[in-house]
Structure formats: structure tokens, C-alpha cells
Scaffold this motif. Structure first.
Motif, mmCIF file in Angstrom:
data_model
loop_
_atom_site.group_PDB
_atom_site.id
_atom_site.type_symbol
_atom_site.label_atom_id
_atom_site.label_comp_id
_atom_site.label_asym_id
_atom_site.label_seq_id
_atom_site.Cartn_x
_atom_site.Cartn_y
_atom_site.Cartn_z
ATOM 1 N N GLN A 404 0.801 -1.213 0.000
ATOM 2 C CA GLN A 404 0.000 0.000 0.000
ATOM 3 C C GLN A 404 0.839 1.270 0.000
ATOM 4 O O GLN A 404 0.331 2.352 -0.242
ATOM 5 C CB GLN A 404 -0.921 0.009 1.250
ATOM 6 N N ARG A 405 2.111 1.150 0.322
ATOM 7 C CA ARG A 405 2.954 2.342 0.407
ATOM 8 C C ARG A 405 3.048 3.038 -0.944
ATOM 9 O O ARG A 405 3.378 2.423 -1.959
ATOM 10 C CB ARG A 405 4.371 1.960 0.879
ATOM 11 N N GLY A 406 2.753 4.318 -0.919
ATOM 12 C CA GLY A 406 2.855 5.104 -2.145
ATOM 13 C C GLY A 406 1.701 4.891 -3.097
ATOM 14 O O GLY A 406 1.712 5.407 -4.201
ATOM 15 N N ARG A 407 0.677 4.148 -2.685
ATOM 16 C CA ARG A 407 -0.477 3.888 -3.561
ATOM 17 C C ARG A 407 -1.723 4.404 -2.860
ATOM 18 O O ARG A 407 -2.256 3.752 -1.964
ATOM 19 C CB ARG A 407 -0.599 2.392 -3.871
ATOM 20 N N SER A 408 -2.179 5.548 -3.256
ATOM 21 C CA SER A 408 -3.353 6.142 -2.628
ATOM 22 C C SER A 408 -4.609 5.476 -3.166
ATOM 23 O O SER A 408 -4.609 4.864 -4.230
ATOM 24 C CB SER A 408 -3.387 7.648 -2.909
ATOM 25 N N GLY A 409 -5.681 5.626 -2.427
ATOM 26 C CA GLY A 409 -6.956 5.063 -2.863
ATOM 27 C C GLY A 409 -7.997 5.250 -1.792
ATOM 28 O O GLY A 409 -7.693 5.487 -0.620
ATOM 29 N N THR A 410 -9.282 5.157 -2.202
ATOM 30 C CA THR A 410 -10.390 5.339 -1.260
ATOM 31 C C THR A 410 -10.989 4.030 -0.794
ATOM 32 O O THR A 410 -11.745 4.008 0.167
ATOM 33 C CB THR A 410 -11.504 6.160 -1.926
ATOM 34 N N GLY A 411 -10.674 2.934 -1.464
ATOM 35 C CA GLY A 411 -11.325 1.671 -1.121
ATOM 36 C C GLY A 411 -12.727 1.559 -1.698
ATOM 37 O O GLY A 411 -13.517 0.725 -1.273
ATOM 38 N N LEU A 412 -13.046 2.410 -2.693
ATOM 39 C CA LEU A 412 -14.376 2.375 -3.307
ATOM 40 C C LEU A 412 -14.384 1.704 -4.677
ATOM 41 O O LEU A 412 -15.447 1.414 -5.208
ATOM 42 C CB LEU A 412 -14.912 3.803 -3.476
ATOM 43 N N GLY A 413 -13.205 1.467 -5.261
ATOM 44 C CA GLY A 413 -13.144 0.994 -6.645
ATOM 45 C C GLY A 413 -13.913 -0.281 -6.895
ATOM 46 O O GLY A 413 -14.834 -0.327 -7.711
ATOM 47 N N LEU A 414 -13.553 -1.366 -6.187
ATOM 48 C CA LEU A 414 -14.213 -2.651 -6.416
ATOM 49 C C LEU A 414 -15.671 -2.656 -5.969
ATOM 50 O O LEU A 414 -16.532 -3.174 -6.686
ATOM 51 C CB LEU A 414 -13.419 -3.770 -5.738
ATOM 52 N N PRO A 415 -16.017 -2.124 -4.763
ATOM 53 C CA PRO A 415 -17.438 -2.083 -4.395
ATOM 54 C C PRO A 415 -18.261 -1.286 -5.401
ATOM 55 O O PRO A 415 -19.369 -1.690 -5.756
ATOM 56 C CB PRO A 415 -17.427 -1.410 -3.018
ATOM 57 N N TYR A 416 -17.705 -0.174 -5.866
ATOM 58 C CA TYR A 416 -18.413 0.653 -6.837
ATOM 59 C C TYR A 416 -18.585 -0.096 -8.159
ATOM 60 O O TYR A 416 -19.668 -0.073 -8.768
ATOM 61 C CB TYR A 416 -17.621 1.946 -7.037
ATOM 62 N N ALA A 417 -17.535 -0.783 -8.592
ATOM 63 C CA ALA A 417 -17.618 -1.533 -9.849
ATOM 64 C C ALA A 417 -18.674 -2.631 -9.759
ATOM 65 O O ALA A 417 -19.478 -2.811 -10.680
ATOM 66 C CB ALA A 417 -16.255 -2.137 -10.176
ATOM 67 N N ARG A 418 -18.684 -3.382 -8.651
ATOM 68 C CA ARG A 418 -19.672 -4.459 -8.517
ATOM 69 C C ARG A 418 -21.093 -3.892 -8.500
ATOM 70 O O ARG A 418 -22.003 -4.460 -9.115
ATOM 71 C CB ARG A 418 -19.405 -5.255 -7.250
ATOM 72 N N ARG A 419 -21.282 -2.765 -7.828
ATOM 73 C CA ARG A 419 -22.626 -2.184 -7.760
ATOM 74 C C ARG A 419 -23.087 -1.740 -9.143
ATOM 75 O O ARG A 419 -24.246 -1.953 -9.535
ATOM 76 C CB ARG A 419 -22.626 -1.006 -6.790
ATOM 77 N N LEU A 420 -22.204 -1.125 -9.918
ATOM 78 C CA LEU A 420 -22.572 -0.714 -11.268
ATOM 79 C C LEU A 420 -22.877 -1.916 -12.154
ATOM 80 O O LEU A 420 -23.828 -1.888 -12.950
ATOM 81 C CB LEU A 420 -21.454 0.127 -11.886
#
Length: 604
Positions: A404-420
């Protein structure tokens, strides 16, 4: 006694009843026999009293005889039979009195009456029967001088026992009353506790209702917050993206290669930031059930090419190679949602694949009699532990570790993708092995949602308008927008489309400016500080002198949040983030502009 034989009884002893003394003898004999056979004292007295009543009533009858015996039945009985030869009936009162005390069997036609006394299981032993015989014979031989005294003694004993039973009954009643008082007290205590518990439950229910109300209000406030924040964020980001495009489009000859690359990175990063804002807003909409797909045919070749260009900014020297396969397949879906799903999956794969490849493949499939399109995103990255492969689909969850070091993110990518994907009627599956990479498979119906009629392809304004008009398409253009940066970013574009551009920063001054300038067209923003764009549009439509002026709405509001009914007077609705010269020219001239829904979505 013939009746004894019929009953299967063993006769013990018999004697005649001729005098009152014989009746006393009958009473004593019955009591002694019962006592010898183990009958309880109360039952002894009942048997003796019943025999005395019957013998006294029949006394004086011809051939009156008494016999004792023990029956051979599964349960032993002491039997006392009284027979007589005279044609005489036993008195009803005597039979009734005796029947209250013991079992009496009376047969008038046979001139016989039998009394039964149940015995214990050992009542037929030879020793007991011998004791009965001896007791009855002893009374017979002794005569009856003491019978009145014995009867009196029996009565006294019965009274004493009755008194003792009455005292025992009183004691039991007292205990029962005490027990009842305890039960009443316990019931009262339990009732109070139950009532207190009920009050607590009611209070808890009220508290839960209040908490639920607060949660609903918080959720609604969160949705409003994201809607407001998204507009406030989208506006400056749109300006960044627009200015970057203008620099590349109008100042291209004055930039060296490095400057062009840097401005391209600014544009790509701005587009990515804008997409992230849209995703956050869509998550809030999905939670409230207000996110709906807009179904239309999707040109996968163009969409994947656009996706490849968007993700080009993620590539860096030594990083993983991105491979997006071309596809000529057709699908009916929501293009914006589809591109966001694939971009999330690819950007996530690129983030956690230090070297190697990240690949997107598209293939046709058929299942359950329905055509499908399968999108497969595979990488050679670090992989995901099995125990966390379900948790990564929870919102804001991220797999912890050095990666995770140096890799920013919100933790929404996969949940958002599955919901769409679920909103698009498909499914998303993930398989991964730590150190061996990850494969994510998205399966979507080729013909869109089951009940939907596929939208027919329409010619876009960009296809109908010239790429670079040689002359302005309108003489006078009024633009109504409060964002100075955005007006500055599109001013070079408007200068190529209009002979004169009049800028208005307040919605309340829009109608006056249009009435004064008599423009060929109006560009109108929806979010204005005083009078919003919907109200301005309504004013223009209601004024007979201004209703014919074409109005093109420029907005950063997501399509799902637009009030389409209030936009019916607009010629077209264009996305600020995706504004380009041919499209704007077509909207201003009416070429290919099909109404307020002419362009609903911009690129992801």
C-alpha cells in the motif's frame, strides 16, 4: 352362595341372620375381615356400616344368610353376599345408603345382594384368607354381648380419625393459603418486572426509532452533501480540464514535446479527479436507490479506445504494460457506467502490478439462451489473499500491507464496480492467488436489461457539425455562468463560434441581457448563485419576445440528477467536462440537436 361361584370367589364362612345380635355380628365380622386383609381403617368402617344397614333392612326375611369370600380376579376383592328366600325386595333407602359407602350389586329377582371391597395385591394370600376365616369364626362363637360397645368404639374411633383428618385438612388449607399468598406476591412481583421490562422495551423501541430517523437524516444529508460538494468540485476541475485542452488545441505549436506531455498529464489527472467525484456521488445515489442506467447501444471499439487513452497517464517507465484488446462486438448498456467499471478494474490492476502486464479482453458468450459480453481484466500483480477476497468488496476496505505504500486510494473501486455491474444486469467475479496475479470477470447481457427496448442509434451533434468551422456560426452569443475560470476556459472556443460574446455572471440579469442583445443563442449554466438556470429558462420560455431564442444548457450536473421536465425548452444539454468545438457548434445551429437529452453523458 351360587353368586360367589359366578364371580370366581373362594367362600370363607357363612352364618344366618335372624336376630338383631346377628346384625351386630355381621358388622363386626365385616370390619374384622377387612382389617385382616389390609383394608384401611376408614374403609373398614364404611364396609361395616354398609353391611349393618343392609342386614338391618332385611332382618326377619325367611332364609336370610350371610357369606364371606375372596374373589379370584386380577385385582382381589373381599365379597360379602346376603341371600334370602322370601319374596321380598330390599329397601331403596338401605341400598342407596350402602351404595354411598361401598360397591353394592343388588339383583331383586334373585333375592341377593353382594358388597365388594377392593383389596391390595397381597389380599388373597393363604395367610390373609386364614386370618379372615378365624376372625369371622371368633365373632360367631363369641356371640354379640359386646357388639353395641364395639360399635360405639368404632364410631368414637371414626370420629377421632375424622377430627384428625379435619385438623390435617385445616393445616393443609393454611399451607395452601400461605402458598397462594406467596404465588400472588410472586405474580405481583413478576407483573411489575414484566411491566418494567415492557416500559424498557417501549423506550428502547422509541430510541431505535429515533436512531433510525437520525440515520435516515444522516444518509439524506450525506447525499445532499455529495451533491453539493460534487458541483463545487466539478466546477474548478472542469476548468482545469478545459484549460488544458485549450492549451493543447490552440497553443500546440508554441509548446515543446515535454510541455505537451505535462499538459496532457494535467488533463488526464483532471479527468481522473472528475471521474472520482462522479463515483463518490454515484455511490451515494446507489445507496439511496436513485442511480439508474441510461440504456443505449455502445460502440465498444470507440469506448475501449477512449479508455486506453484515459489510462495512459498511469503508465510509467518500468511499470506494467497495459494491453486493451480491440473489439467489434455490440452491446446495449450504459456507456458511462460500463467505462467506469472497466476503468476502476484496470486502474486498480495497474496500481498493484509493479511489473508485467495488465490486460483487458472482450469476448462473446451465450448462457441460458441469452447473448452475453464477457470483459476479463487480468494482471500479473501481487494478488489478494483468499481470506480477504470478499472483504475487498466492502466500501472503504483496503488490503493492508507493504504494497500500500505510495499507492493512494479510497477503497471504493471494487465495491463501486460491482454495484454498477449489478445495475447493468450482470455479474462480477474475482479469482486471485498471492504472487500470481488477479483475474476479474464481468459478464453483461448483450441486449441490455431484459424488459428494455434497445435505444436506436442517433447521429450526434459532433457528427453533424464541421470539425473546424471556417466562420462563426452565430453573430451574437450570450453566456450565463458565474464561474469566471470556466468562462475564461471556453472563451477561445466561443470566439471561434460567435461574432460577439456577451458574458453574464448572474441569473437574475440573464433575461434583461437577452432582451437587450437579441442574441442568436444563449449558453446557460444551471447552478447560479441567485436565480438558478431552471428559473432563467422558465423566464425565457414565458416571455413571448424571448421564447424563440435557442438555449443550450452547459452543466456539470450528472444526468441522473437533472430535472428533465424543467429542461424541455432547452435545445440541448451538454456536459461541461466533455465540451468540444464540433458538438457546441452543432448545438448552437440545431444540427443534430434532438432536444434537452441530446447529450446526456460525457466520457468517464
Amino acid at each position: 352362595m351360587n353368586s360367589f361361584a359366578a364371580l370366581g370367589a373362594d367362600p370363607l364362612v357363612s352364618f344366618p341372620l335372624t336376630t338383631e345380635q346377628d346384625v351386630f355380628l355381621l358388622r363386626r365380622s365385616g370390619k374384622s375381615a377387612a382389617e385382616a386383609l389390609g383394608v384401611e381403617k376408614q374403609d373398614q368402617i364404611r364396609l361395616a356400616t354398609a353391611l349393618s344397614e343392609l342386614g338391618r333392612d332385611l332382618l326377619g326375611s325367611d332364609g336370610l344368610t350371610v357369606a364371606f369370600g375372596v374373589a379370584r380376579r386380577p385385582l382381589p376383592l373381599l365379597l360379602v353376599g346376603i341371600d334370602w328366600t322370601e319374596d321380598r325386595d330390599l329397601g331403596g333407602e338401605a341400598v342407596q345408603a350402602a351404595s354411598r359407602l361401598v360397591a353394592v350389586h343388588y339383583t331383586p329377582s334373585e333375592h341377593a345382594v353382594t358388597v365388594e371391597q377392593p383389596l391390595t395385591s397381597d389380599g388373597r394370600t393363604a395367610e390373609a384368607i386364614q386370618q379372615v376365616r378365624e376372625a369371622v369364626l371368633a365373632h360367631t362363637e363369641a356371640g354379640a354381648p359386646d357388639d353395641p360397645r364395639a360399635q360405639t368404639s368404632d364410631l368414637i374411633a371414626a370420629l377421632v380419625e375424622s377430627r384428625a383428618q379435619r385438623e390435617e385438612l385445616r393445616r393443609l388449607n393454611d399451607e395452601l393459603e400461605e402458598t397462594n399468598r406467596g404465588v400472588v406476591a410472586l405474580y405481583s412481583e413478576l407483573s411489575e418486572e414484566l411491566e418494567e421490562t415492557n416500559r424498557g422495551v417501549v423506550a428502547l423501541y422509541a430510541e431505535l426509532e429515533e436512531k433510525s430517523r437520525l440515520l435516515r437524516e444522516a444518509s439524506e444529508a450525506k447525499t445532499r452533501f455529495w451533491a453539493n460538494v460534487s458541483h463545487e468540485l466539478r466546477t474548478p476541475v472542469n476548468s482545469v480540464v478545459g484549460l488544458a485542452r485549450l492549451l493543447l488545441e490552440f497553443d500546440g505549436d508554441g509548446l515543446d514535446e515535454e510541455q505537451r506531455r505535462q499538459i496532457g498529464l494535467i488533463s488526464a489527472s483532471g479527468a481522473t479527479l472528475l471521474a472520482l467525484v462522479d463515483e463518490l456521488l454515484d455511490v451515494a445515489k446507489a445507496e439511496s436507490g436513485r442511480l439508474e442506467p441510461h440504456w443505449a447501444p455502445v460502440d465498444l471499439r470507440a469506448a475501449l479506445g477512449q479508455l486506453r487513452g484515459t489510462l495512459r497517464g498511469y503508465e510509467s517507465p518500468g511499470a506494467a504494460e497495459l494491453i486493451v484488446a480491440e473489439s467489434g462486438l455490440s452491446i446495449v448498456s450504459d456507456e458511462v457506467m460500463l467505462i467506469r467499471v472497466l476503468r476502476n478494474l484496470l486502474s486498480n490492476a495497474l496500481k498493484f502490478t509493479p511489473s508485467g502486464t495488465v490486460r483487458l479482453d472482450v469476448a462473446a458468450d451465450r448462457a441460458d439462451g441469452r447473448d452475453q459480453v464477457v470483459f476479463t481484466v487480468s494482471d500479473t500483480g501481487i494478488g489478494i489473499p483468499e481470506e480477504e477476497q470478499q472483504q475487498i468488496f466492502e466500501e472503504f476496505y483496503q488490503v493492508r500491507g507493504l504494497h500500500q505504500r505510495g499507492r493512494s486510494g479510497t477503497g471504493l473501486g471494487l465495491p463501486y464496480a460491482r454495484r454498477l455491474v449489478e445495475l447493468l444486469g450482470g455479474g462480477l467475479e474475482l479469482t486471485s492467488q498471492p504472487g500470481s496475479g488477479t483475474v476479474v470477470t464481468v459478464t453483461l447481457p448483450a441486449d441490455g436489461r431484459p424488459a428494455a427496448q434497445p435505444a436506436q442509434p442517433t447521429s450526434s451533434a459532433a457528427e453533424s457539425a464541421p470539425d473546424d468551422p471556417a466562420a462563426p456560426v452565430v453573430a451574437v452569443l450570450v453566456t450565463v455562468d458565474d464561474d469566471d475560470a470556466f468562462r475564461a476556459s471556453i472563451r477561445p472556443l466561443l470566439d471561434r463560434l460567435a461574432g460577439r460574446v456577451v458574458e453574464v455572471a448572474e441569473g437574475g440579469r440573464a433575461s434583461d441581457a437577452v432582451r437587450r442583445e437579441r442574441p442568436d443563442a444563449v449558453l446557460l449554466d444551471l447552478h447560479l448563485p441567485d436565480l438558478d438556470g431552471y428559473a432563467v429558462l422558465a423566464e425565457l420560455a414565458a416571455d413571448p419576445a424571448l421564447t424563440a431564442v435557442p438555449v443550450v444548457v452547459l452543466t456539470s450536473t450528472p444526468p441522473g440528477a437533472l430535472d428533465r421536465d424543467r429542461l424541455s425548452h432547452a435545445r440541448a444539454v451538454l456536459d461541461k467536462a466533455a465540451l468540444n468545438l464540433p458538438e457546441l457548434a452543432a448545438a448552437l445551429t440545431g444540427a443534430g440537436a434532438a432536444g434537452p437529452a441530446n447529450r446526456e453523458e460525457g466520457p468517464a
